[in-house]
Write a protein that holds these residues in place. Structure first.
Motif, PDB file in Angstrom:
ATOM      1  N   LEU A  92     -11.638  15.973 -40.960  1.00  0.00           N
ATOM      2  CA  LEU A  92     -10.571  15.021 -41.271  1.00  0.00           C
ATOM      3  C   LEU A  92      -9.369  15.856 -41.728  1.00  0.00           C
ATOM      4  CD1 LEU A  92     -10.439  11.666 -42.601  1.00  0.00           C
ATOM      5  CD2 LEU A  92      -9.674  13.263 -44.323  1.00  0.00           C
ATOM      6  N   PHE A  93      -8.200  15.568 -41.173  1.00  0.00           N
ATOM      7  CA  PHE A  93      -6.996  16.344 -41.456  1.00  0.00           C
ATOM      8  C   PHE A  93      -5.940  15.452 -42.099  1.00  0.00           C
ATOM      9  CE2 PHE A  93      -9.069  18.057 -37.715  1.00  0.00           C
ATOM     10  CZ  PHE A  93      -9.153  19.411 -37.997  1.00  0.00           C
ATOM     11  N   VAL A  94      -5.285  15.957 -43.140  1.00  0.00           N
ATOM     12  CA  VAL A  94      -4.160  15.267 -43.768  1.00  0.00           C
ATOM     13  C   VAL A  94      -2.957  16.200 -43.656  1.00  0.00           C
ATOM     14  CG1 VAL A  94      -3.255  14.162 -45.841  1.00  0.00           C
ATOM     15  CG2 VAL A  94      -5.718  14.162 -45.407  1.00  0.00           C
ATOM     16  N   SER A  95      -1.922  15.739 -42.944  1.00  0.00           N
ATOM     17  CA  SER A  95      -0.732  16.569 -42.766  1.00  0.00           C
ATOM     18  C   SER A  95       0.148  16.508 -44.010  1.00  0.00           C
ATOM     19  CB  SER A  95       0.069  16.089 -41.551  1.00  0.00           C
ATOM     20  OG  SER A  95       0.702  14.855 -41.848  1.00  0.00           O
ATOM     21  N   LYS A  96       1.113  17.409 -44.088  1.00  0.00           N
ATOM     22  CA  LYS A  96       2.046  17.415 -45.213  1.00  0.00           C
ATOM     23  C   LYS A  96       2.816  16.102 -45.297  1.00  0.00           C
ATOM     24  CE  LYS A  96       1.944  21.748 -46.865  1.00  0.00           C
ATOM     25  NZ  LYS A  96       1.549  22.113 -48.198  1.00  0.00           N
ATOM     26  N   SER A  97       3.025  15.431 -44.152  1.00  0.00           N
ATOM     27  CA  SER A  97       3.742  14.153 -44.148  1.00  0.00           C
ATOM     28  C   SER A  97       2.839  12.971 -44.486  1.00  0.00           C
ATOM     29  CB  SER A  97       4.411  13.925 -42.796  1.00  0.00           C
ATOM     30  OG  SER A  97       3.425  13.818 -41.781  1.00  0.00           O
ATOM     31  N   GLY A  98       1.523  13.229 -44.662  1.00  0.00           N
ATOM     32  CA  GLY A  98       0.592  12.175 -45.044  1.00  0.00           C
ATOM     33  C   GLY A  98      -0.166  11.547 -43.899  1.00  0.00           C
ATOM     34  N   ASP A  99       0.062  12.004 -42.670  1.00  0.00           N
ATOM     35  CA  ASP A  99      -0.690  11.474 -41.528  1.00  0.00           C
ATOM     36  C   ASP A  99      -2.148  11.914 -41.624  1.00  0.00           C
ATOM     37  OD1 ASP A  99       1.582  10.302 -40.405  1.00  0.00           O
ATOM     38  OD2 ASP A  99       2.090  12.142 -39.320  1.00  0.00           O
ATOM     39  N   ILE A 100      -3.056  10.990 -41.335  1.00  0.00           N
ATOM     40  CA  ILE A 100      -4.488  11.262 -41.427  1.00  0.00           C
ATOM     41  C   ILE A 100      -5.106  11.128 -40.047  1.00  0.00           C
ATOM     42  CG2 ILE A 100      -6.664  10.550 -42.480  1.00  0.00           C
ATOM     43  CD1 ILE A 100      -4.916   9.189 -44.683  1.00  0.00           C
ATOM     44  N   THR A 101      -5.791  12.169 -39.601  1.00  0.00           N
ATOM     45  CA  THR A 101      -6.516  12.120 -38.335  1.00  0.00           C
ATOM     46  C   THR A 101      -7.913  12.682 -38.558  1.00  0.00           C
ATOM     47  OG1 THR A 101      -5.674  14.282 -37.648  1.00  0.00           O
ATOM     48  CG2 THR A 101      -4.454  12.357 -36.886  1.00  0.00           C
ATOM     49  N   ALA A 102      -8.847  12.218 -37.755  1.00  0.00           N
ATOM     50  CA  ALA A 102     -10.227  12.709 -37.863  1.00  0.00           C
ATOM     51  C   ALA A 102     -10.805  12.859 -36.473  1.00  0.00           C
ATOM     52  CB  ALA A 102     -11.076  11.729 -38.677  1.00  0.00           C
ATOM     53  N   THR A 103     -11.730  13.801 -36.336  1.00  0.00           N
ATOM     54  CA  THR A 103     -12.441  13.930 -35.080  1.00  0.00           C
ATOM     55  C   THR A 103     -13.366  12.720 -34.925  1.00  0.00           C
ATOM     56  OG1 THR A 103     -14.147  15.272 -36.136  1.00  0.00           O
ATOM     57  CG2 THR A 103     -12.308  16.446 -35.080  1.00  0.00           C
ATOM     58  N   ASP A 104     -13.761  12.431 -33.707  1.00  0.00           N
ATOM     59  CA  ASP A 104     -14.531  11.213 -33.425  1.00  0.00           C
ATOM     60  C   ASP A 104     -15.821  11.095 -34.220  1.00  0.00           C
ATOM     61  OD1 ASP A 104     -12.619  10.337 -31.649  1.00  0.00           O
ATOM     62  OD2 ASP A 104     -13.650  11.144 -29.890  1.00  0.00           O
ATOM     63  N   GLY A 105     -16.493  12.195 -34.501  1.00  0.00           N
ATOM     64  CA  GLY A 105     -17.779  12.144 -35.188  1.00  0.00           C
ATOM     65  C   GLY A 105     -17.709  12.243 -36.698  1.00  0.00           C
ATOM     66  N   PHE A 106     -16.488  12.317 -37.261  1.00  0.00           N
ATOM     67  CA  PHE A 106     -16.400  12.446 -38.719  1.00  0.00           C
ATOM     68  C   PHE A 106     -17.005  11.209 -39.367  1.00  0.00           C
ATOM     69  CE2 PHE A 106     -14.406  12.392 -42.907  1.00  0.00           C
ATOM     70  CZ  PHE A 106     -14.597  13.710 -43.303  1.00  0.00           C
ATOM     71  N   PRO A 107     -17.879  11.391 -40.388  1.00  0.00           N
ATOM     72  CA  PRO A 107     -18.609  10.246 -40.979  1.00  0.00           C
ATOM     73  C   PRO A 107     -17.717   9.407 -41.893  1.00  0.00           C
ATOM     74  CG  PRO A 107     -19.153  12.262 -42.140  1.00  0.00           C
ATOM     75  CD  PRO A 107     -18.271  12.664 -40.984  1.00  0.00           C
TER      76      PRO A 107
END
Length: 159
Positions: A92-107
């Motif tokens: 799961l990734f949180v960018s400096k701008s606050g955008d949150i993305t996760a890979t498909d299998g992240f629980p």
């Protein structure tokens, strides 16, 4: 998963047979703008500038811990490529701008979809859960100096 800039969490996970580790720029920062912190890119000697936090789910704590730091330093594009090439690893990734993305299998159990803060310091977190009996559940949390109020729908189609 702790929010890197505000009180509260940005996500909740449901872990089964994996370990979770998070690396972020918020734990040990050397500047108020989070540009200088304890995570350093060995190629430049500087703190990476694209991410605020990376959480990794992996088979062992050693893998999760080392990968969360390595992926943070790599940056989002190369980190996502690396995770895709690995078995049993998600992030799961949180960018400096606050955008949150996760890979498909992240629980991912819950993800805070909106975090608001008033001038008087009251914080409102709107959360979506994808693991309830009727699909998605929504919850609102209000956090202030006098305590916390939680409201959510308990039944299908109820708001």
């Amino acid at each position: 998963v702790q929010h890197p800039r505000q009180l509260g969490s940005i996500a909740k996970t449901g872990l089964q047979g994996v370990c979770l580790s998070t690396s972020g720029d918020y734990a040990s920062k050397f500047s108020d703008d989070y540009c200088h912190h304890h995570l350093l890119d060995p190629r430049t000697g500087l703190s990476p500038v694209k991410l605020s936090a990376v959480s990794v789910a992996a088979p062992t704590a050693l893998e999760a811990d080392s990968l969360s730091t390595a992926l943070f330093v790599l940056g989002p594009e190369k980190a996502k490529e690396m995770v895709k090439s690995m078995d049993l690893v998600d992030a799961l990734f949180v960018s400096k701008s606050g955008d949150i993305t996760a890979t498909d299998g992240f629980p991912l159990y819950e993800l805070a979809s909106c975090i608001l803060k008033t001038k008087k310091g009251v914080q409102c977190i709107i959360t979506n859960s994808r693991h309830c009996s009727f699909g998605y559940d929504q919850r609102v949390e209000l956090i202030g100096s006098k305590g916390m109020l939680i409201s959510g729908n308990k039944k299908e189609n109820e708001t």
